[in-house]
Design a protein around this motif. Structure first.
Motif, PDB file in Angstrom:
ATOM      1  N   UNK A 187       0.818  -1.186   0.057  1.00 12.84           N
ATOM      2  CA  UNK A 187       0.001   0.124  -0.120  1.00 12.84           C
ATOM      3  C   UNK A 187       0.789   1.270  -0.046  1.00 12.84           C
ATOM      4  N   UNK A 188       0.338   2.370   0.293  1.00 20.47           N
ATOM      5  CA  UNK A 188       1.191   3.550   0.126  1.00 20.47           C
ATOM      6  C   UNK A 188       1.868   3.890   1.750  1.00 20.47           C
ATOM      7  N   UNK A 189       1.522   3.035   2.444  1.00 22.34           N
ATOM      8  CA  UNK A 189       2.026   3.039   3.899  1.00 22.34           C
ATOM      9  C   UNK A 189       3.650   2.287   3.857  1.00 22.34           C
ATOM     10  N   UNK A 190       4.739   2.945   4.059  1.00 22.21           N
ATOM     11  CA  UNK A 190       6.023   2.153   3.802  1.00 22.21           C
ATOM     12  C   UNK A 190       6.191   0.994   4.805  1.00 22.21           C
ATOM     13  N   UNK A 191       5.477   0.737   5.887  1.00 25.59           N
ATOM     14  CA  UNK A 191       5.492  -0.408   6.792  1.00 25.59           C
ATOM     15  C   UNK A 191       4.868  -1.677   5.815  1.00 25.59           C
ATOM     16  N   UNK A 192       4.364  -1.330   4.947  1.00 21.90           N
ATOM     17  CA  UNK A 192       3.369  -2.446   4.115  1.00 21.90           C
ATOM     18  C   UNK A 192       4.738  -3.406   3.403  1.00 21.90           C
ATOM     19  N   UNK A 245      11.386   6.702   7.587  1.00 25.91           N
ATOM     20  CA  UNK A 245      10.055   5.968   7.630  1.00 25.91           C
ATOM     21  C   UNK A 245       9.910   4.959   8.806  1.00 25.91           C
ATOM     22  N   UNK A 246      10.794   4.493   9.531  1.00 32.66           N
ATOM     23  CA  UNK A 246      10.893   3.569  10.607  1.00 32.66           C
ATOM     24  C   UNK A 246      10.492   2.197  10.129  1.00 32.66           C
ATOM     25  N   UNK A 247      10.943   1.866   9.073  1.00 31.37           N
ATOM     26  CA  UNK A 247      10.754   0.553   8.443  1.00 31.37           C
ATOM     27  C   UNK A 247      11.602  -0.486   9.288  1.00 31.37           C
ATOM     28  N   UNK A 248      11.007  -1.459   9.653  1.00 30.51           N
ATOM     29  CA  UNK A 248      11.845  -2.698  10.068  1.00 30.51           C
ATOM     30  C   UNK A 248      12.299  -3.769   8.766  1.00 30.51           C
ATOM     31  N   UNK A 249      13.700  -3.610   8.542  1.00 25.06           N
ATOM     32  CA  UNK A 249      14.126  -4.507   7.282  1.00 25.06           C
ATOM     33  C   UNK A 249      14.481  -5.891   7.580  1.00 25.06           C
ATOM     34  N   UNK A 250      14.155  -6.352   8.846  1.00 28.48           N
ATOM     35  CA  UNK A 250      14.442  -7.632   9.112  1.00 28.48           C
ATOM     36  C   UNK A 250      13.829  -8.838   8.312  1.00 28.48           C
ATOM     37  N   UNK A 307      23.559  10.416   9.085  1.00 30.90           N
ATOM     38  CA  UNK A 307      23.248   9.653  10.171  1.00 30.90           C
ATOM     39  C   UNK A 307      22.787   8.209   9.342  1.00 30.90           C
ATOM     40  N   UNK A 308      22.016   8.256   8.137  1.00 33.75           N
ATOM     41  CA  UNK A 308      21.433   7.118   7.812  1.00 33.75           C
ATOM     42  C   UNK A 308      22.393   6.449   6.784  1.00 33.75           C
ATOM     43  N   UNK A 309      23.237   7.142   5.904  1.00 35.04           N
ATOM     44  CA  UNK A 309      24.101   6.529   5.034  1.00 35.04           C
ATOM     45  C   UNK A 309      25.560   6.383   5.489  1.00 35.04           C
ATOM     46  N   UNK A 310      25.771   6.458   6.638  1.00 39.37           N
ATOM     47  CA  UNK A 310      27.024   6.444   7.393  1.00 39.37           C
ATOM     48  C   UNK A 310      28.188   7.300   6.668  1.00 39.37           C
ATOM     49  N   UNK A 311      27.930   8.456   6.485  1.00 39.37           N
ATOM     50  CA  UNK A 311      28.724   9.421   5.904  1.00 39.37           C
ATOM     51  C   UNK A 311      29.962   9.449   6.788  1.00 39.37           C
ATOM     52  N   UNK A 312      31.188   9.437   6.280  1.00 43.21           N
ATOM     53  CA  UNK A 312      32.309   9.351   7.383  1.00 43.21           C
ATOM     54  C   UNK A 312      32.986  10.948   7.247  1.00 43.21           C
ATOM     55  N   UNK A 313      32.852  11.724   6.211  1.00 36.51           N
ATOM     56  CA  UNK A 313      33.625  12.914   6.225  1.00 36.51           C
ATOM     57  C   UNK A 313      32.865  14.322   6.721  1.00 36.51           C
ATOM     58  N   UNK A 314      33.142  15.419   6.253  1.00 37.01           N
ATOM     59  CA  UNK A 314      32.695  16.483   6.339  1.00 37.01           C
ATOM     60  C   UNK A 314      32.329  17.368   5.196  1.00 37.01           C
TER      61      UNK A 314
END
Length: 340
Positions: free
Chosen positions: A125-130, A155-160, A312-319
């Motif tokens: 559906x249009x809900x990311x949790x779907x 979006x708070x998705x559980x990828x497990x 935060x989300x992609x783990x960027x390491x630089x500045x």
């Protein structure tokens, strides 16, 4: 009489000498699109077909691409002087190697088209949790897939319980249409219309736009090789002026834009490409921000905030800073960047 003949002869020799001079050389620019020739490429192609690049003293060639991520190294290596690619992937690219000579100089998709598109009949559906518990098809060079880690967090998705299968672009929509995967990554206007072309009805298509579910990023931008720009600043400015005219024409007359696309890809359906272009114009190009502020520029504070999100989300390491990613110096004034 002798003096008159001498004068005429002198003018004739001078004119012959002028006509023998070589024409002023135009600056050559090889430009790579993010994807193949489809409706949203109309602005680029109209600028070429209508002579807007030539009027700026440019000899431009435009090639199709293999994904909005793949365009970035093409420009960074100098294989192409300019191109069209995902600005978020540029941020990641520069985070991994800040010395790479590539930078965005004009925003095109002010609102990104990143999406996961699935089928309601397969439980999406249009809900990311779907998406939890589903199998997703992902072309590795796709710009939307590149933002999956950021979207998961936003979006708070559980990828497990999510399985991701690597697939090629040509089989993306056919695999979803046949039910081999439950949803696929891609640009919304491409996947939706390609699905319809594969026999999936509108009412069975579920579109999850990243931008509408917590991921406030920019999309695709015009990129330049910085070495080329440093040596040819006026050429870059002229390219952007011409491109603004091309996109203005594509917004004012989408049908003409589709004709330019079909001239390069005759197997396309004109009605589908017209719908695709109009979707891109309304969703991503002529947005409320662009209507108010003009086409092509960015809000640097918003860009900086998006970089923080990607850290935060992609783990960027630089500045990597916003100024390292986007350079507005080649854009004309806002008054000259208003779309019709």
């Amino acid at each position: 009489m002798l003096n008159r003949r001498l004068l005429i002869s002198t003018f004739a020799v001078a004119f012959a000498g002028l006509s023998a001079l070589p024409a002023v050389a135009q600056t050559a620019i090889k430009f790579t699109l993010d994807w193949k020739y489809e409706g949203p490429a109309a602005g680029f192609l109209l600028a070429l077909d209508k002579g807007y690049f030539k009027d700026e003293g440019l000899d431009v060639t435009i090639d199709s691409g293999n994904g909005s991520v793949d365009a970035i190294p093409r420009v960074a290596t100098g294989a192409y002087q300019m191109g069209f690619g995902d600005i978020n992937s540029v941020i990641k690219f520069l985070d991994e190697d800040p010395a790479q000579p590539v930078k965005a100089v004009m925003m095109v998709y002010e609102k990104p088209v990143f999406a996961v598109v699935g089928r309601k009949s397969l439980g999406v559906t249009e809900d990311p949790k779907s998406l939890e518990g589903k199998k997703l098809g992902a072309p590795p060079p796709d710009g939307a897939f590149a933002q999956w880690p950021a979207f998961v967090e936003a979006a708070g998705i559980d990828t497990a319980t999510i399985a991701i299968e690597s697939i090629g672009f040509p089989v993306r929509e056919p695999m979803l249409a046949s039910g081999d995967v439950d949803a696929v990554f891609g640009f919304a206007f491409s996947v939706i219309l390609n699905l319809k072309a594969n026999g999936v009805p509108d009412e069975d298509i579920a579109t999850i736009l990243f931008a509408d579910n917590g991921l406030n990023l920019y999309g695709n931008a015009v990129l330049v090789n910085e070495d080329f720009a440093a040596e040819n600043p006026e050429a870059v400015k002229g390219f952007l002026r011409a491109l603004i005219k091309g996109f203005s024409d594509a917004v004012a007359d989408p049908a003409a834009g589709v004709e330019a696309v079909l001239a390069r890809n005759e197997i396309l359906n004109s009605d589908i490409e017209l719908e695709r272009l109009e979707m891109a114009n309304s969703m991503n190009i002529k947005t409320p921000y662009v209507i108010e502020n003009g086409f092509g520029d960015v809000d640097m504070a918003r860009l900086a905030a998006s970089i923080d999100t990607l850290k935060i989300s992609m783990g960027l390491t630089g500045a990597v800073a916003a100024d390292d990613v986007f350079d507005a110096q080649y854009l004309p004034p806002a008054a000259e960047r208003m779309l019709p």
